[in-house]
Design an enzyme around this catalytic site. Sequence first.
Site, short mmCIF file in Angstrom:
data_model
loop_
_atom_site.label_atom_id
_atom_site.label_comp_id
_atom_site.label_asym_id
_atom_site.label_seq_id
_atom_site.Cartn_x
_atom_site.Cartn_y
_atom_site.Cartn_z
N GLY A 74 45.09 34.05 37.81
CA GLY A 74 46.43 34.62 37.89
C GLY A 74 46.55 35.72 38.93
CB THR A 75 44.29 38.48 39.87
OG1 THR A 75 44.26 38.96 38.52
CG2 THR A 75 44.31 39.66 40.82
CG ASN A 152 50.86 41.98 30.72
OD1 ASN A 152 51.87 42.01 31.42
ND2 ASN A 152 49.94 42.91 30.78
CD GLN A 180 49.78 37.43 28.57
OE1 GLN A 180 49.78 36.95 27.44
NE2 GLN A 180 48.72 38.00 29.08
CB SER A 200 45.72 32.61 34.33
OG SER A 200 44.34 32.89 34.21
CB ALA A 201 42.65 27.91 32.77
CG HIS A 202 41.54 33.81 31.25
ND1 HIS A 202 41.66 34.94 30.47
CD2 HIS A 202 42.03 34.14 32.45
CE1 HIS A 202 42.19 35.91 31.21
NE2 HIS A 202 42.42 35.44 32.41
CB THR A 238 33.43 24.79 47.80
OG1 THR A 238 32.84 24.90 49.08
CG2 THR A 238 32.95 23.52 47.11
CB CYS A 326 44.10 45.29 33.69
SG CYS A 326 44.12 43.54 33.48
C1 LIG Z 1 50.98 38.61 33.10
C2 LIG Z 1 49.64 38.46 33.73
N1 LIG Z 1 49.54 38.22 35.04
C3 LIG Z 1 48.35 38.06 35.63
C4 LIG Z 1 47.17 38.14 34.93
C5 LIG Z 1 45.86 37.98 35.65
O1 LIG Z 1 45.34 36.70 35.48
P1 LIG Z 1 43.79 36.43 35.74
O2 LIG Z 1 43.04 37.11 34.64
O3 LIG Z 1 43.64 34.94 35.67
O4 LIG Z 1 43.46 36.96 37.08
C6 LIG Z 1 47.23 38.40 33.55
C7 LIG Z 1 46.03 38.50 32.70
O5 LIG Z 1 45.06 39.14 32.88
C8 LIG Z 1 48.49 38.56 32.95
O6 LIG Z 1 48.59 38.83 31.64
#
Ligand SMILES: Cc1ncc(COP(=O)(O)O)c(C=O)c1O
Lengths: 397, 121
Positions: A74-75, A152, A180, A200-202, A238, A326
Amino acid sequence: MKNANKIYFDHSATTPVDREVLKQMLPYFSDTFGNASSVHGFGRSAVSAVDAARCKVAEILDVSPKEIYFTSGGTEAANWAIKGVKLTEKRNRIMVSAIEHSAVLAAAKQVKKDGAELILLPVTSEGFVQPSSLETLINEQTALVSVMLANNEIGTIQPVKELAKIAHKAGAYFYTDAVQAVGSIVVKPRELGVDMLSLSAHKFYGPKGIGVLYIRAGTHVDKLICGGHQERTMRGGTTNVPLIVGLAAALEKAAENQQDNLGKVSKLRDYFVRGVEKNIPYVIFNGSMKNRLPQNANFSFDFIEGEALLLLLDHAGIACSTGSACSNESLEPSHVLLAMGKSSEKAHGSLRFSFGIHNTKKEIDIAVKVLAEAVAKLRSYSPLYHEFCKEVNHVHG
Amino acid sequence: MYTDKVMEIFSTPKNVGELKDANGIGNVGNASCGDIMKIFLRIENNIIQDVSFLTFGCAAAIASSSAATEIIKGMTVENALKVTNKQVVEALGGLPQQKIHCSVLVEQAIKAAIADYKTRL
Ligand SMILES: Cc1ncc(COP(=O)(O)O)c(C=O)c1O
């Protein structure tokens, strides 16, 4: 650390990888290990796995596979969306909501440092960006508007469809961070009318380190990561086959069980909220209960500080979070709650609980009890609480 | 991020509460920074006979308060004035850099409580 007897209420931070998803990923580490850019059979096997994953993701999002770009999460997707839009002398303004994730906020600040004009969109006390405030602040110089689909920290679901329309009327692109939201609620980029959307998959029982940026066909976005010809020359590096397979498998499973999961998780959340409100005085539920992600509850506990409370809960085996994961290293109170007009004292005292499909009512019963005890303990240490009690006694006595 | 010692003191702090017969009270910090510390002293014959604290703040703030009260209990006023935040950090087995300010705050709270005592003389 063993997980037995531990209670995990931090699914907005991350989720465990689903075991079936993991099983689907495993062959792509050591058996089907080829480089998807290689011409030989090893490479072709990798390519076909990635193609299948891309098609699956596109089908679930109801978009074209050509609009799906895999990223490292996601970042990266947020950085790409924010930094990838070309700014010109005539279009030099970017607008992002004040409650964006740090991935978006930090990328936007960097773009500002490089000369862009950055406007933060305010939110209501309930945690929503109002279309009228975008309408007032947007102008013909605006290149990009970025408002997350769901927040989030407080889980509020933003009126993205309306906001995107306003952005387009002014000739600006619209990006939504749906990290989210995806996996929790139904998300269709075309229905939302956005130009870019990230996931984002996690966050939905898939692996960490893999995400998607959807870029609507025809949107002019520069690449962020230069390198080889991967992702139709738009993202070098890759191809991460096992993680891409994992993302698609997790998304598929989330989509299949979406209704059931949403019902289950929102029931647990509501049960928790009732338990807290019944058993703990002087708590404030942060953010609107309407238009909110089913998994999210966020409270401010008066007279005490969130980190201390989080650690007492952790000591008792219950995991939740202050603000966003974070921001735990920083001393700043939640920027989201501050943007909603909360005092820094209230913002300091906030905790987020985010529920998942494996949680149970019994866990919630335990957590409410432990939470009530921990809050009472910290209040007994708090000068603010002692003063408050004296005032109350004074008034009533 | 915290040492075991910080966690131990934080979960079972000593000298918590309000001293009813305190003759020196120090109040420092504010809620917007996230920390408020109040130190209560009962000083007799120039000796800190009893001490307690109330703290709003993170685990480091609560642990620092507890450790500091244990350090100064039984000390003369002069010696208590010489206690520095370093001694508090040592008693905690260290603090993360961004939490050092908690130990500074408790040093200030002790000094404020002694100053208050002196104005009452
Ligand atoms: C709203 C939101 N954007 C971006 C991210 C970042 O995603 P990633 O952990 O896959 O970099 C998160 C979670 O950490 C999130 O909650």
